[in-house]
Structure formats: structure tokens, C-alpha cells
Scaffold this motif. Structure first.
Motif, PDB file in Angstrom:
ATOM      1  N   VAL A 466       0.731  -1.299   0.085  1.00 15.42           N
ATOM      2  CA  VAL A 466      -0.034   0.013  -0.056  1.00 15.42           C
ATOM      3  C   VAL A 466       1.037   1.197  -0.025  1.00 15.42           C
ATOM      4  N   TYR A 467       0.502   2.368  -0.229  1.00 15.97           N
ATOM      5  CA  TYR A 467       1.139   3.535  -0.203  1.00 15.97           C
ATOM      6  C   TYR A 467       0.990   4.062   1.288  1.00 15.97           C
ATOM      7  N   ALA A 468       2.032   4.246   1.841  1.00 20.28           N
ATOM      8  CA  ALA A 468       2.329   5.061   3.095  1.00 20.28           C
ATOM      9  C   ALA A 468       2.229   6.486   2.933  1.00 20.28           C
ATOM     10  N   VAL A 478       6.168   3.025  -0.625  1.00 21.00           N
ATOM     11  CA  VAL A 478       5.363   1.876  -0.589  1.00 21.00           C
ATOM     12  C   VAL A 478       5.791   0.928   0.814  1.00 21.00           C
ATOM     13  N   ALA A 479       4.499   0.536   1.246  1.00 20.42           N
ATOM     14  CA  ALA A 479       5.025  -0.577   2.551  1.00 20.42           C
ATOM     15  C   ALA A 479       4.116  -1.512   2.288  1.00 20.42           C
ATOM     16  N   LYS A 480       4.454  -2.610   3.279  1.00 26.58           N
ATOM     17  CA  LYS A 480       3.793  -3.740   3.190  1.00 26.58           C
ATOM     18  C   LYS A 480       2.960  -4.139   4.440  1.00 26.58           C
ATOM     19  N   VAL A 481       1.923  -4.479   4.217  1.00 28.17           N
ATOM     20  CA  VAL A 481       1.092  -4.774   5.396  1.00 28.17           C
ATOM     21  C   VAL A 481       1.431  -6.106   6.087  1.00 28.17           C
ATOM     22  N   THR A 482       1.724  -5.750   7.439  1.00 25.68           N
ATOM     23  CA  THR A 482       2.193  -6.855   8.198  1.00 25.68           C
ATOM     24  C   THR A 482       1.163  -7.666   9.033  1.00 25.68           C
ATOM     25  N   ILE A 509      -2.554   5.046   5.068  1.00 30.10           N
ATOM     26  CA  ILE A 509      -2.023   4.345   4.039  1.00 30.10           C
ATOM     27  C   ILE A 509      -3.160   4.866   2.948  1.00 30.10           C
ATOM     28  N   LYS A 510      -2.847   4.269   1.601  1.00 30.58           N
ATOM     29  CA  LYS A 510      -3.636   4.575   0.509  1.00 30.58           C
ATOM     30  C   LYS A 510      -3.791   3.214  -0.257  1.00 30.58           C
ATOM     31  N   VAL A 511      -4.656   2.617  -0.508  1.00 26.51           N
ATOM     32  CA  VAL A 511      -4.914   1.341  -1.423  1.00 26.51           C
ATOM     33  C   VAL A 511      -5.222   1.851  -2.841  1.00 26.51           C
ATOM     34  N   VAL A 512      -4.466   1.989  -3.979  1.00 30.12           N
ATOM     35  CA  VAL A 512      -4.764   2.101  -5.167  1.00 30.12           C
ATOM     36  C   VAL A 512      -4.367   1.454  -6.243  1.00 30.12           C
ATOM     37  N   GLU A 513      -5.073   1.339  -7.340  1.00 30.75           N
ATOM     38  CA  GLU A 513      -4.412   0.571  -8.401  1.00 30.75           C
ATOM     39  C   GLU A 513      -3.845   1.754  -9.455  1.00 30.75           C
TER      40      GLU A 513
END
Ligand SMILES: Cc1cc2nc3c(=O)[nH]c(=O)nc-3n(C[C@H](O)[C@H](O)[C@H](O)COP(=O)(O)OP(=O)(O)OC[C@H]3O[C@@H](n4cnc5c(N)ncnc54)[C@H](O)[C@@H]3O)c2cc1C
Ligand SMILES: Cc1cc2nc3c(=O)[nH]c(=O)nc-3n(C[C@H](O)[C@H](O)[C@H](O)COP(=O)(O)OP(=O)(O)OC[C@H]3O[C@@H](n4cnc5c(N)ncnc54)[C@H](O)[C@@H]3O)c2cc1C
Ligand code: SF4
Ligand code: SF4
Lengths: 609, 380
Positions: A466-468, A478-482, A509-513
Motif C-alpha cells: 500500500v502507499y504509506a 510503498v509499504a507492506k502490510v504485516t 495508507i492508501k490502497v490504489v491501483e
């Protein structure tokens, strides 16, 4: 000019100011600029400037340039060379391409001041390669420098200061700005600029984005739509605008390729606009004979560009003559500190902090309880960012271990006792203000886990990228969801892993495509999908991608596509963008004919090379 | 990371990946390749991509011919299009010595079964009317010579080897080779220790440094070589064109860009990668004489890579006689890309079966240097 002590690349406010200081000290300076007129961004600006009185505040941009040039023209030892591009910094000299005569000259100056400013960021949407889609800078150049109107009806993308100012200038020139659209929920630029365009009846559509440009041969319209809180298009809200021009004003990124070629190290600092040269308080880069000033060292303002230019100029003088006017140098450094102490400079301050350049903030603090990051570092614990007195206490009542105290007065700010806290995270799920974040530093890995209360849809899953986003909404990477903790009737907390230095900043965070058909690289016509496919095939280095896809190999030299490709790479691989190698910046900076190079006249050589 | 390997290959250029591919293909298990940066970050990703068989030394002709056989079936065998194109090589002779040498070379090359012919100035003019052939005495042309994309070829070998079980470690540097009483025990990398008894030095420009890690002195030195590419034009030039006396080579890529370079006689040994302005001025002065249309063409990008040179400008393919199972495939000067398939195959055979099967590479051993040096003459 066959000989020069200091070569200044770029004749914007930064370069001109540097030239004045070098000139005053009696050294020989040459200022080179690509443009027909000197002044950089200033010559395009017809509005009155903000900033420091002493630096021409409330004077119009092009008039500031005139004032600087007047001073320079009075100096015999400073030469101005317009319509000329420095096409590279080589080990054996600096070639300058004089475009009207298509010839090059090689100089070997003793010191280099690189003040090349910035180039515009580029937005990905469908058909963004149609004629009629321009960057805001191009529109300004056409309009204010050449008097050419880009079109009759314009859609402006972006409500930052540039978007607002250019819209205003378009309206002044008789062009109709149909709307300014802005994806976020607030205007990015100063209120006063926004009010100015509002007064003219230009709607600012918040929470809107552009989906595609319409037209076959050229722009005939645009489709825009509303976005929800997670920046996704809300289906059914699409609407068409009949426009012949789409102007993109989504920010600038420093043009630092020459610094890299000169051996100066670059670092990705998103607060400063992208890859910026690492430099010290005297504007010296990690290549000791090379200085920078202005937007190339971080996107900021004309005032700071001029002050930095003066500092760079004085530093060159000090290097070459052994002494300089220390009082003046101190004065300029003091001015920078004063300028940057205000609230609007917080982003720049943060960025500079990463270069170990500290500029103190001077703000009246309302309520003093700052979260203490230092205490209990490394322990999983809540960080409470609630320092305003509000009547609220769920944090206190939710904590099963009695670690949070509000006290009798419900307006008190919470105080936490980390001795009692077990790190269970319940408080974060309960705080209605979404003001409690979980944090655990992992010093040895250089990362931190940050738990973010998240009330958007879709909720990401463990392992997603996701975007941080930072406190100010800027993308940290960009970060990883843990981990994802969902609790019924309370806020979901999404745990992500971020670089340690971002841990105190990343709060959303931002979830985008990205749209798969959107163009990433105009020269090679590569889409987001092409880049993603190559990454999936296992090309996970920028240089590998470049060779696989020929991205950044076209005539633009990667000015538009490099950052976009790195963003996609970061998102796909989960590597924070600042940890990615941006690849090499190969000369020449602009395509140069055989004729121009072979005719290269050799300028004067200095003893220091 | 695998802590143990049957073979550790140092270097993720075309040579290292080709060896990895052939080792796996021939059934070797647990092959590990270690690359300090990304794949093809060394000379390979910076090279011209030319593939030629017209050499003055017989060994080079044989190796190159074997490689061309393998390049011809590359896509079928490895499953990736590497932009391989057989447009030929045109070698230009301007002096009497060159004329004599070219006659001799062609005779020897034809003996080896190569389809190569002599072209008169007129025949050359007819084939390439856009060239200025002033002063040309003769040319030779081999239609099966050509070029390919080096980066794609490296990636193709690496991916295929990975599929067969090899481990490719990028961004991992070998910092030492653990040798105990004449036996290799393992290699130390920035990501940990890998136990192994067989090491292959395919470190290109750093072959000497890697040799020293095992205590083996290798007679190689690296030199900067520069190259640049122009904006794309319509396709007009099929072959890669070389002139040795005028010191240049030039070809047109699939996308239409012209790539060209020259050797620099005064270049001192170094690991420098920065291009110089001097090179660009010399090339832009020289090339439009031979290709007049270039005058108005624009230079897009300019870079440099390393030639890893041996004393006779031919590769060294050998195994150390000082310690057990330390192999090296190094010193490829300006022609390591084109030789890679044959070298990869030969090395794999040597490691697995004890001797190369398809081509004889005995002349490329170190011992040749003690007999006096016969230098490859057809080089830029
Ligand atoms: C619409 C708009 C409104 C603004 N409003 C304000 C305001 O109100 N107040 C304020 O303080 N600031 C404002 N700014 C910001 C300000 O204009 C910039 O921060 C400032 O111009 C930066 O100065 P600079 O000298 O670093 O770069 P620039 O002004 O960008 O100048 C760089 C120069 O370098 C030249 N150059 C680049 N590469 C080469 C090369 N290789 N060879 C030769 N020449 C080269 C370019 O042609 C250019 O002329 C505004 C900016 C914009 C776009
Ligand atoms: C400008 C130029 C043009 C050329 N043109 C041609 C041509 O047209 N045709 C042709 O056939 N050849 C050409 N060549 C030559 C060709 O590029 C080389 O011979 C060939 O690429 C050598 O491949 P390699 O795998 O041995 O070396 P490299 O590609 O250099 O690979 C060696 C790898 O080892 C890695 N490495 C080094 N030390 C370590 C360590 N300690 N740990 C881990 N990894 C390490 C390096 O990072 C590197 O990636 C050209 C070369 C140059 C510079
Ligand atoms: S994390 Fe748990 S123990 Fe700690 S303050 Fe929050 S609710 Fe209390
Ligand atoms: S519940 Fe949240 S907003 Fe309310 S006082 Fe506690 S921390 Fe602050």
C-alpha cells in the motif's frame, strides 16, 4: 568567454544570485541558461511574490529577474550565455551546447554551481499522450514568454500553488479555465490564491480526478469523476468536460542529473520533491568543487533560491580566494533559518532534516504534551497524538491495564504510563479521533512497524503493498502490510512496515491501483501494465527494467518516466523508493548533433581542472 | 540463502550466466551464481552486442563459430527472443598490410568452414551506397555474423538456469574465497558463507581481484572502453562495420539507433566507468567522414564499460594448477559477449566431465604465455 572561475548552470533566481556574489568578489563567472531570456521560472510569473521583503516580496516575478540582471550586466567579469544547454559534466570538462549555432564549447571551470531548477511531474491517465495535454510550466512558457495561448478551454489538474496561479494567469489572458480538479479533500495551495480564482468563478472540484482525455488527434474533452475517501473513482459520477487543453500541475521534481554526473550523491527525499543532491549548509555537494542552489536542491521558493544562490556564490569565493565576506555569509544563513521557521516550511524542514540540515521551527505550541518517541523505544506501544484539550476519554476507559490517564477533567489530554502498558493495542481501536498509533522500532533492520487506525474500504490484507502517507498526505513510499487487526464495532488497525526515519511521519495508507493502460514513458510509449509485467518477469532493478523495456532510453533521457517507473517498482516489490537505486544518469542531458560536438571549441583550462 | 553449493560462479555477466545455464542443463545440481550488483551490470550490459566470426586467430574463429551455432538456436533452446539478427560484419581494409592480413584470414576462416568473402571497393559501394569509401582497398563480409541484445541474453540464461534449480544471488558480493591447504572450502559473501569445493571466476573486469581472493595471480587488467548511441533512424545498415586502422565499429540496433565506439590507445588500466568528452569529440569528428549522414544525427546517450584484457587479447579459459577446482573464464577484452555460449558450454563440460567436449579450448590456457605471445590482430 574562454576562461572562467565559476560556471553557473541555470539562470533562474538561484543562478543569478550566485553570479552576483561571484561577480562582486572580482572572479570570472559564466552563467549559462537554456532559455532565450534569463530568469528561469521568474520570467513566466506575472503575479506578485510572497516571501521576504529584502528579497523583492510583492514584486512581480519577471521584474525580480530584471532587477537581478541589471546588477549583473554592470559587471564586466560576469558573462551571460543564453540559449545554451550544459549537456553533461564529464571528467575532462563541461560541454555547453549553443543551440542557435549548433556548436559546443568545452569549459574547465574551477567551481561549478548547478542551479538547474526543476521539471514537472507527470500524471498517469488514459490518453495522456494526446496533443493538448501540457504541463503547467509549458503552458506558462507558451503564454507568458511567447504570448501563445495553449487553447480556449482548459481543465486544470491540481490545486497546489502552481495550479492555482497558472489558472489565474490563463484567465487573465482570456482563456477559460473550466475547472480545477483536486483529488484530495482540500485545496493544496494558499487560501489567498484559491480565493483569487474563486472570485473569477472557476470551480475547484475537490475529491475529483481525471480518468481520461478524449479525442483522436488532439484533446477534445476530458472525463473526470469523483473519488471517495480512499481516492477511488465512485462509479456513476463520471462527467465530461469539453476542453481543448488539459493542464497538469501536480508538482515539480528537482533536475539533478548534472549533479549526479559531476559525482555528487543524490538522495530520495519526497518532501523536497524527489532525488536531491546531498549537500551541506554552504550548498556544497559531496563532489567538493560542485555547489547547488535553488529548486534543484529541493522544491521551494524564489526567495530561498536566491539566498541559496548567494550562499553558493560566497562559498565558491571562499574556496578560490581563501576568504569571503563571512558576515554576509552568516547573514544569508540566518535569513534561511528565519524563512524556514514558519508552519508552511514544515515539509522542507523535514526534508532537510534527512540531509542533517537542521532548521528550527519557531511556532507557538498550544498544549505541550508531545508524544515521547524516545521513551521505551523498541517496545510495541501506542503513540498518542492528541495534544488539544477536547472532551474525550475512550482511551482511558478502554485500556484494560490502566495505562492511560485523562483524569477528572474530561478535557485533559491523555497521559500514558508505558510501564503499565502491555502493547495490546486496544486503545488504538477505540480512539474516535484516530489519534492513537501503534509503533515498534526495529533498529537493527532500520525499519519500524506502525499500526494505523484505518476506516476506509477496501481494507488491505496481510502481505499487500500500500502507499504509506505522511501526516501531510504526501506519499512516503510503498509499504507492506504485516498485520490487520479487525475488531467488531471499532476501528481496524493496519500494521505496516516503514523505514525507521519515516515512522514518526507515516500516519495513513492508501490502497490504489494504477490504471494499467496509462502511459509511463512517452518516448517508448510504455504503459503501467508493460512495466508491471516486466517486474513480474523478475526485472526488479531500475537498470534491468531500463534495458528490458528501453524505459528512460528515449530522447527525454528519463526526465518524465524515471520516477514513475521507480514508483511502480517500489509498489510491486515493496522496497521503499528511497532504498531503490535510481540508476545512472548518462550524458548528454539533451540529444546533441555530431556536428555540434565535433566543432567543440576548447575553452580555457584552469590549473585545478 | 543456500549454505552449500556444488559450484559457485562469481559474476552475473554473460559468461557467468552462460556457465550456470549449461551446468544446469547438463544435470548439475545446486549451482549458485553470485553477482554483486544486478545481472549484466558489468561489461555485458554496456557492450555493443556484436557477434563475429572473422578473427585472425584460429581459436577465436572456432569458438565464435560454435557460439553462432548456439545463438542460432538460442530462442528455441532457451525460450526467449534476444533480438538476435544475422546482418553480417563488414571489415574494411585501408592499408597494404591489412589487405595482406585479410587475404590470409579469409583463407584460414574458409578452411574452418566459414562463409566469408572478399569484396572489392566497387562491390562494397554497391551494397552500401550511403558510405563514403574513399581510400578503401578491400573489404571482407561474413553474412552469418550479427548481433543480439546482451542484457536480454544474460537474463535469458539466468532465468533458464533458475528454472532448472540454480540459485542466482544478485546484490551480493563475494568478499573472500576460503582456501585451506590447496583446497577450496567455500566463499564468503556479503550475505553469508557458502560452502563449496568448486569456484568459477567469471568476474569480468574484476577477474584479477577475484583471483587474488584465492591467492591466484591472473595476468588480466581492465581498461575503460566507451560507446554511445544516437537517436533512431530508418533501418539502413544491416552489418556491423569495423575499420581497424581507423579504429571504429558501428552498427544499427533493431530500434534504429546507431551504436558506435573506438579503442583508446592511451587509456591507462582502471575500473573507471565515467565517459569522457574527448572520446565524444573524436568520434563525432571521425564518423561522419565514413557515414556522411551522421553529421546531423543527434547523440542520445554515452557510457563506458571495461575491457578485461589478457596479454594477447584472447580469453583465458583455464583451471588453476595451484589449488583444486578454481576455474576461470576471463580476459575477454572486446569479444566476451559473442563467445559466451561456446565458453559456457565448454566450461560446463570441463567441470562435469573433466574436459570440454564440443570445442578445443586448450590453446586458451595460461601456459601459452610462457611460450611467447601471438596477439589477436582483429581488434578495436
Ligand atoms: C507558477 C509558479 C508560481 C510561483 N510562485 C512563487 C511565489 O509567489 N513566490 C516564490 O518565492 N516562489 C514562487 N515560485 C517558485 C519559484 O519560481 C522557484 O522556486 C524558483 O524559480 C527556483 O529558482 P531556481 O533558480 O532554482 O530554478 P529555475 O527558476 O527553475 O531556473 C533554472 C534555470 O536553469 C535552466 N537550466 C536547466 N537545466 C539546464 C542546463 N542543463 N543547461 C543550461 N540551463 C539549464 C533552466 O532553463 C532555467 O532557466 C513559483 C513557481 C511557479 C512554477
Ligand atoms: C564498450 C564495450 C563494447 C563491447 N562490445 C562488444 C561486442 O560488440 N561484442 C562482444 O562480444 N563483446 C563486446 N564487449 C566485451 C564484452 O562486454 C565482455 O567481454 C563480456 O561482457 C564479458 O562478460 P563477463 O560475464 O565476463 O563480464 P561482466 O559482464 O563484466 O560480468 C562480470 C560480473 O561480475 C561481477 N563481479 C565482479 N566482482 C564480483 C564479486 N567480488 N562478487 C560478485 N560479483 C562480482 C560484476 O558485477 C559483473 O556483473 C564490449 C565491451 C565494452 C566495454
Ligand atoms: S496498548 Fe493496551 S495496554 Fe497499552 S495503552 Fe493501549 S490499551 Fe493500554
Ligand atoms: S480517545 Fe483519542 S482523541 Fe480522545 S482523548 Fe484519547 S487519544 Fe485523544
Amino acid at each position: 568567454m574562454t576562461e572562467c572561475d565559476v560556471l553557473i548552470i541555470g539562470g533562474g533566481p538561484a543562478g543569478l544570485a550566485a553570479g552576483i556574489e561571484v561577480g562582486k568578489a572580482g572572479l570570472k563567472a559564466l552563467i549559462v541558461d537554456e532559455g532565450v531570456r534569463f530568469g528561469g521560472q521568474l520570467v513566466k510569473q506575472t503575479h506578485k511574490f510572497f516571501g521576504n521583503e529584502e528579497f523583492y516580496a510583492s514584486v512581480r516575478g519577471f521584474e525580480i529577474a530584471e532587477k537581478l540582471l541589471e546588477e549583473l550586466r554592470a559587471m564586466d567579469n560576469v558573462e551571460l550565455m543564453p540559449e545554451s544547454t550544459v549537456i553533461g559534466v564529464y571528467e575532462d570538462g563541461v560541454p555547453i551546447l549553443h543551440r542557435p549555432s549548433d556548436t559546443t564549447t568545452l569549459l574547465r571551470p574551477k567551481r561549478l554551481v548547478i542551479a538547474t531548477g526543476a521539471s514537472e511531474k507527470f500524471l498517469q491517465f488514459e490518453n495522456n499522450d494526446l496533443p493538448g495535454v501540457y504541463g503547467a510550466g509549458a503552458v506558462q512558457t507558451l503564454m507568458n514568454q511567447f504570448g501563445i495561448m495553449p487553447g480556449e478551454n482548459v481543465l486544470m489538474i491540481g490545486s497546489g500553488n502552481i495550479g492555482l496561479i497558472v489558472s489565474y494567469q490563463l484567465m487573465q489572458a482570456g482563456v477559460n479555465v473550466k475547472a480545477i480538479i483536486e483529488a484530495s479533500n482540500r485545496v493544496g495551495g494558499y487560501q489567498v490564491h484559491a480565493n483569487k480564482v474563486r472570485r473569477l468563478g472557476v470551480p475547484i472540484l475537490l475529491r475529483h480526478t481525471i480518468i481520461r482525455a478524449l479525442g483522436k488527434e488532439e484533446v477534445q474533452g476530458a472525463v473526470i469523476a469523483q473519488v471517495n475517501d480512499s481516492w477511488e473513482v465512485i462509479p456513476g459520477t463520471e462527467r465530461e468536460f469539453v476542453v481543448d487543453t488539459i493542464c497538469v500541475a501536480v508538482g515539480l521534481s528537482p533536475s539533478a542529473e548534472l549533479v549526479s554526473q559531476a559525482g555528487g550523491r543524490l538522495q530520495f527525499i519526497s518532501e523536497l520533491g524527489g532525488y536531491v543532491p546531498v549537500r551541506d549548509e554552504n550548498m556544497r555537494t559531496t563532489a567538493s568543487n560542485v555547489f547547488v542552489a535553488g529548486d534543484v536542491s529541493g522544491i521551494e521558493e524564489a526567495t530561498t533560491a536566491m539566498v541559496e544562490g548567494r550562499i553558493a556564490g560566497l562559498s565558491c569565493v571562499k574556496d578560490l580566494k581563501g576568504i569571503t565576506d563571512e558576515k554576509r555569509l552568516k547573514k544569508f544563513q540566518e535569513q534561511l533559518r528565519a524563512f524556514r521557521s514558519g508552519p508552511t516550511s514544515s515539509k522542507v524542514r523535514k526534508g532537510l532534516e534527512k540531509l542533517n540540515l537542521s532548521f528550527p521551527e519557531k511556532l507557538p505550541r498550544e498544549t505541550a504534551v508531545e508524544p515521547s518517541y524516545e521513551a521505551y523505544k523498541g517496545k510495541l506501544r501506542p503513540i498518542i497524538e492528541c495534544s488539544e484539550a477536547i472532551p474525550c476519554n475512550p482511551c482511558e476507559t478502554s485500556c484494560p491495564f490502566g495505562a492511560i490517564t485523562i483524569g477528572e477533567n474530561i478535557n485533559n489530554v491523555p497521559v500514558i504510563d508505558y510501564e503499565k502498558c502491555t502493547g495490546c493495542g486496544i486503545c488504538a481501536t477505540k480512539c474516535p479521533g484516530l489519534a492513537i498509533f501503534m509503533m515498534q522500532e526495529k533498529e537493527e533492520k532500520g525499519t519500524a512497524t506502525v499500526g494505523i487506525p484505518y476506516e476506509f474500504l477496501p481494507i488491505p490484507s496481510k502481505g499487500d503493498q500500500v502507499y504509506a502517507l505522511r501526516k501531510d498526505g504526501s506519499v512516503a513510499g510503498v509499504a507492506k502490510v504485516t498485520k490487520v487487526v479487525k475488531a467488531p464495532n471499532s476501528t481496524t488497525v493496519v500494521y505496516i512496515e516503514v523505514p525507521l526515519e519515516e515512522a514518526r511521519e507515516v500516519r495513513h495508507i492508501k490502497v490504489v491501483e494504477m490504471k494499467p493502460e496509462a502511459i509511463v514513458c512517452r518516448c517508448e510509449e510504455l504503459t503501467v501494465e508493460d512495466v508491471e509485467k516486466a517486474i513480474e518477469e523478475g526485472y526488479t532493478d531500475f537498470e534491468e527494467l531500463r534495458r528490458r523495456l528501453r524505459i528512460a532510453m528515449g530522447p527525454c533521457g528519463g526526465r518524465t518516466c524515471r520516477l514513475n517507473a521507480l514508483m511502480i517498482l517500489s509498489r510491486k516489490t515493496g522496497t521503499p523508493i528511497e532504498k531503490l537505486d535510481p540508476g545512472t544518469f548518462r550524458p548528454p542531458v539533451i540529444p546533441t548533433t555530431f556536428k555540434a560536438v565535433s566543432k567543440s571549441a576548447k575553452g580555457g583550462e584552469s590549473s585545478e581542472g | 540463502m543456500r549454505a552449500e553449493a556444488s559450484v559457485v560462479i562469481i559474476g552475473g555477466g554473460i559468461i557467468g550466466t552462460a556457465i550456470a545455464f549449461y551446468l544446469c542443463k547438463k544435470g548439475m545440481k545446486d549451482v549458485v551464481l553470485v553477482e554483486k550488483s544486478y545481472l549484466s551490470s558489468g561489461s555485458t550490459g554496456r557492450c555493443g552486442g556484436g557477434i563475429r566470426q572473422q578473427w585472425s586467430e584460429r581459436m577465436n574463429v572456432r569458438l565464435a563459430m560454435r557460439s553462432v551455432k548456439l545463438f542460432e538456436r538460442f530462442e528455441e533452446e532457451i525460450g526467449m527472443d534476444i533480438e538476435y539478427y544475422q546482418g553480417g560484419y563488414l571489415l574494411l581494409a585501408y592499408t597494404d598490410e591489412e589487405v595482406e592480413l585479410f587475404h590470409k584470414n579469409v583463407a584460414m576462416q574458409q578452411e574452418e568452414g566459414l562463409d566469408v568473402r572478399l569484396l572489392s571497393k566497387e562491390e562494397t559501394k554497391e551494397k552500401f551506397p550511403f558510405m563514403n569509401l574513399e581510400g578503401l582497398k578491400l573489404a571482407t563480409f561474413c553474412p552469418t555474423d550479427g548481433h543480439a541484445n546482451p542484457h536480454l541474453a544474460t537474463m535469458a540464461y539466468a532465468k533458464a538456469a533458475e528454472k532448472m534449480g540454480a540459485m542466482i544471488l544478485t546484490h551480493t558480493e563475494v568478499t573472500d574465497i576460503d582456501v585451506q591447504s590447496g583446497q577450496i572450502k567455500g566463499v564468503l559473501t556479503t550475505k553469508g558463507y557458502i560452502k563449496t569445493s568448486v569456484v568459477v571466476n567469471a568476474a569480468g573486469g574484476f577477474s584479477r581481484e577475484v583471483g587474488l581472493m584465492a591467492g591466484v595471480e591472473l595476468p588480466t587488467e581492465s581498461y575503460r572502453h566507451q560507446i554511445f548511441v544516437t537517436e533512431p533512424l530508418e533501418h539502413i545498415l544491416d552489418p556491423l562495420v569495423i575499420s581497424f586502422v581507423n579504429n571504429f565499429y558501428i552498427r544499427q540496433t533493431k530500434s534504429g539507433n546507431f551504436i558506435m565506439g573506438q579503442g583508446d590507445k592511451d587509456e591507462p588500466p582502471s575500473h573507471k566507468h565515467d565517459p569522457s568528452w574527448k572520446f565524444l569529440t573524436e568520434m563525432t569528428e571521425k564518423m561522419p567522414h565514413f557515414f556522411p549522414f551522421l553529421k546531423e544525427v543527434r547523440v542520445l546517450r554515452h557510457w563506458a564499460g571495461l575491457y578485461n584484457m589478457s596479454p594477447d587479447a584472447q580469453p583465458i579459459i583455464d583451471k588453476s594448477d595451484k589449488l583444486s577446482d578454481f576455474y576461470f573464464a576471463i580476459g575477454f577484452s572486446g569479444h566476451g559477449f559473442m563467445l559466451a555460449p561456446a565458453v559456457g558450454e565448454a566450461m560446463a563440460d570441463w567441470i562435469i566431465y573433466g574436459s570440454p567436449e564440443e570445442v578445443d579450448i586448450s590453446n586458451l590456457k595460461m601456459e601459452r604465455f610462457s611460450k611467447g605471445v601471438s596477439r589477436e590482430k582483429n581488434v578495436v
